[in-house]
Design an enzyme around this catalytic site. Structure first.
Site, PDB file in Angstrom:
ATOM      1  NE  ARG A  19      -2.104  -1.899   3.233  1.00 49.96           N
ATOM      2  CZ  ARG A  19      -2.531  -2.071   4.475  1.00 49.96           C
ATOM      3  NH1 ARG A  19      -3.737  -1.652   4.833  1.00 49.96           N
ATOM      4  NH2 ARG A  19      -1.756  -2.632   5.365  1.00 49.96           N
ATOM      5  CG  ASN A  37      -4.196  -5.531   2.812  1.00 49.64           C
ATOM      6  OD1 ASN A  37      -4.423  -6.493   2.095  1.00 49.64           O
ATOM      7  ND2 ASN A  37      -3.160  -5.451   3.627  1.00 49.64           N
TER       8      ASN A  37
END
Ligand code: ZN
Ligand code: ZN
Length: 741
Positions: A19, A37
């Site tokens: 990320r 996620n």
């Protein structure tokens, strides 16, 4: 022109800084949107002029990620201005958390930066490094689902965690000396040793020759300097078995000859133990009495700090467990089990959720698949059903197959005792939880008495699942390739179709249809299993000659013992029959007097290899026969030749032993290769697969490879899985999947 889309990235995208990586790429290219996620996938909504360039960067991923697929779909969703990392959600769980990763160079620099926030902090990590598998309870991988949950980050850590420009942006393991786990040094009675710095104190105790138990990432190590290795051996009762060492970077070339490939492994994110060739085969004999030595480099902040203070250049670092038993992870357990073996304990207070031993690699082949590699995940199509492979008995692990991926657990150990069986069961439960898997099929070893077989039967009967028994050596070949091949499985012991002990087998076909077409000569194991411990029993079983009896007599066998041995072999009483390659090597080691009692797995064969490493092989005659339609190589004729060479060279120097050891391995390997090549010609197959623990033996493996290459055939060895029994659970899954396809 602006483009908008929803990007889904599947694969190992958790715990690898995915990320923050996406965030950085978005900022660089003026992309607006979000990243989230979802377990084993990352969902990105993106809008911007440079959408295609952003997509290309995201598809490459950060260094530690493994990307299986990237899909882009249109979206009507409203996309905010700016770019945001959203809270994790739950999604499908076909991906996997990554293994623990050795500390990166940037974090090492942070530890030694004067006045820096991470100066001297043992558990420094970032998105690119640190523990993962060993601390994770559940996925998605976020701090609250790991054992870092007990250590809420301090304001300074929170600031770095939230700072998109920082290497620790969204690093779930972020911690410093203010907020993170800390270290305690205590004596073997559990009394805390007061002092300014536990690591500095520990280093000076080690320098003074004391033995310490050190709690690491995945379990406890026993550590001491070379000068104390003998003392440690005696305390553990492990006199012969080599220890692994951790070496100060920069010193390692003085000990061993290192190839470029070996150096790459040593310094890779895995930081495994690499079995290296010693510069001087006789040096450091107290650490290893072989021609090789197992070395690793410091792989976390604690190790780097220890070596910073330590005056000695290397430490023995051996897993704290009885051979074959699980590594000790808990502090209380360590204190109660190790207090007589060690003088001090250096421990941290972060829970080890999943145990993980050090991985071991030799010549680029995995011996122990564990820290840094496992959970090991590979893409393979084995159909729609979810399969569990529970492994064999020795060097077991487990493999789970689901939706196009096989995932293999770290090394479990020898499932011969309830403690290790329990660890296997726990590993299967963890895999099941982390993957959200529901098995349909359980694959297990053909041996009816193995604890792993009983475990498989229990799960199957509890849940009404299908059982697939898999012969040990067919699992080895299935783990190597699913193409049509001639398969060579050279190994210690495995239960055969006929109830005898196999281990030198040649198959023909394609998994699961692997027909046994050739093997080593079946020979007696006088006294059954005890012949594994005392290889002179194998020697006489293979070559039951008066001269062997007098050789054993001269070595101290009493007349009564010799009489019993002779009777056992002559009357086939208390004898099992084996085609094991390992046992033939044991017999050769016994003949040459190199190893008369086996005190650890593979000892006689390893010592034979070390003796052979100093010799130049001669070519001997090979004897073949046909038995029940199979081609057979005579082990007896090889032992007999070795014996005659030994007699003829009586009185010559030790070089004679080296020559015979080297010739024995060379000719055995040549014979095995010939069996395979004859089968390949008969069956018109061009591919030969090689597996089994004996294939770690450099001389034997390379001889087989050369013989195959000479005949313009292809030799396949799977370097992604162990050659030894650590590949069997994977092979069981492959076999079962292909059988039920
Ligand atoms: Zn780092
Ligand atoms: Zn902090």
């Amino acid at each position: 022109m602006q483009k908008t889309g929803r990007i889904t990235v599947r694969g190992i995208v958790q715990g690898v800084g995915f990320r923050p990586f996406v965030y950085a790429q978005a900022c660089k290219r003026g992309i607006a949107g979000t990243v989230k996620n979802l377990g084993s996938e990352v969902e990105i909504f993106a809008r911007g002029e440079q959408f295609e360039a952003f997509l290309a960067a995201v598809s490459r991923g950060p260094p530690l990620s493994r990307i299986d697929s990237v899909t882009v779909t249109d979206t009507q969703k409203e996309i905010p201005e700016g770019f945001f990392i959203l809270q994790s959600g739950t999604g499908s769980l076909t991906g996997m958390i990554p293994p623990d990763i050795a500390i990166c160079d940037d974090c090492v620099s942070d530890i030694f930066e004067n006045g820096g926030r991470y100066q001297d902090y043992w558990a420094t990590s970032c998105v690119n490094c640190g523990p993962r598998y060993s601390i994770i309870n559940e996925i998605p991988y976020d701090r609250e689902r790991t054992s870092m949950e007990e250590f809420p980050p301090c304001p300074a850590c929170v600031q770095e965690y939230e700072d998109p420009g920082c290497r620790r942006h969204h690093a779930q393991t972020i911690a410093c000396s203010t907020c993170g786990p800390d270290l305690t040094l205590s004596d073997n009675q559990g009394n805390k040793v007061e002092g300014l710095d536990p690591i500095r104190e520990a280093a000076s105790l080690l320098d003074a020759g004391r033995i310490l138990a050190i709690r690491g990432m995945g379990g406890f190590h026993l550590a001491c300097i070379e000068e104390s290795a003998d003392e440690l051996k005696h305390r553990l009762g492990r006199i012969e078995q080599p220890f692994a060492i951790m070496v100060r970077p920069g010193h390692i070339d003085r000990l061993a000859c290192i190839s470029e490939q070996e150096r790459t492994f040593l310094e890779s994110p895995v930081h495994p133990i690499v079995i290296l060739k010693k510069r001087d085969p006789t040096a450091h004999a107290v650490i290893s009495n072989l021609h090789t030595i197992g070395c690793m480099l410091p792989y976390n902040g604690l190790h780097h700090l220890l070596f910073h203070y330590l005056k000695h250049p290397l430490l023995i670092m051996t897993s704290a467990n009885m051979p074959g038993y699980p590594m000790i992870t808990g502090i209380d357990q360590a204190m109660s089990k190790l207090n007589r073996d060690v003088d001090f304990f250096l421990t941290h207070n972060r829970t080890i959720v999943n145990r993980c031993d050090d991985s071991v690699i030799r010549d680029g082949f995995i011996i122990r698949l564990s820290r840094g590699i496992a959970p090991m995940r590979s893409a393979i199509d084995l159909g729609k059903r979810c399969i569990l492979g529970v492994g064999p008995e020795l060097n077991a692990n487990s493999t789970m197959y689901k939706n196009g991926f096989a995932i293999t657990s770290p090394h479990v150990g020898n499932v011969r005792n309830p403690a290790t069986l329990e660890y296997l069961q726990e590993t299967v439960r963890n895999q099941q939880r982390l993957l959200g898997a529901k098995f349909d099929v359980i694959a297990h070893d053909l041996h009816p008495q193995f604890l792993s077989t009983r475990f498989a039967r229990e799960i199957a009967s509890d849940h009404g699942l299908e059982l697939v028994p898999v012969q040990h050596h067919r699992a080895h070949i299935a783990a190597t390739t699913t193409r049509p091949c001639i398969g060579i499985a050279i190994d210690g012991l495995g239960y055969g179709d006929d109830g005898t002990v196999w281990g030198g087998e040649i198959f023909s076909g394609q998994a699961p249809d692997l027909r046994r077409v050739a093997h080593l000569e079946p020979v007696p194991m006088a006294g059954g299993d005890i012949a594994t411990r005392f290889p002179e029993r194998m020697l006489y079983g293979i070559f039951p000659d008066k001269k062997i009896l007098s050789l054993l007599g001269a070595r101290g066998w009493t007349d009564v013992e010799l009489g019993v041995l002779k009777k056992q072999v002559a009357r086939n009483f208390n004898v099992t029959t084996t085609t094991s390659t390992g046992r033939v090597l044991d017999a050769a080691a016994a003949l040459l007097g190199i190893c008369r009692e086996r005190t650890y797995d593979g000892e006689p064969a390893m010592k034979l290899e070390s003796a052979g490493a100093g010799g130049h092989p001669e070519t001997w005659d090979l004897t073949f026969a046909t038995l029940n339609g199979c081609e057979v190589l005579s082990s007896r004729s090889l032992i007999q030749t070795a014996f005659e060479k030994m007699q003829a060279a009586q009185g010559e120097d030790a070089r004679m032993i080296n020559t015979i050891a080297s010739s024995f391995q060379y000719n055995l390997a040549r014979g095995i290769a010939q069996l395979a090549l004859q089968a390949a010609d008969r069956e018109e197959i061009k591919t030969i697969a090689l597996s089994g623990g004996v294939a770690y033996n450099h001389a034997i493996r390379e001889t087989i490879r050369r013989e195959i290459a000479k005949q313009n055939k292809e030799c396949i060895i799977n370097d992604q899985y162990p050659l030894g029994d650590g590949c069997v659970s994977f092979g069981q899954c492959v076999y079962a999947g292909k059988l039920l396809e």
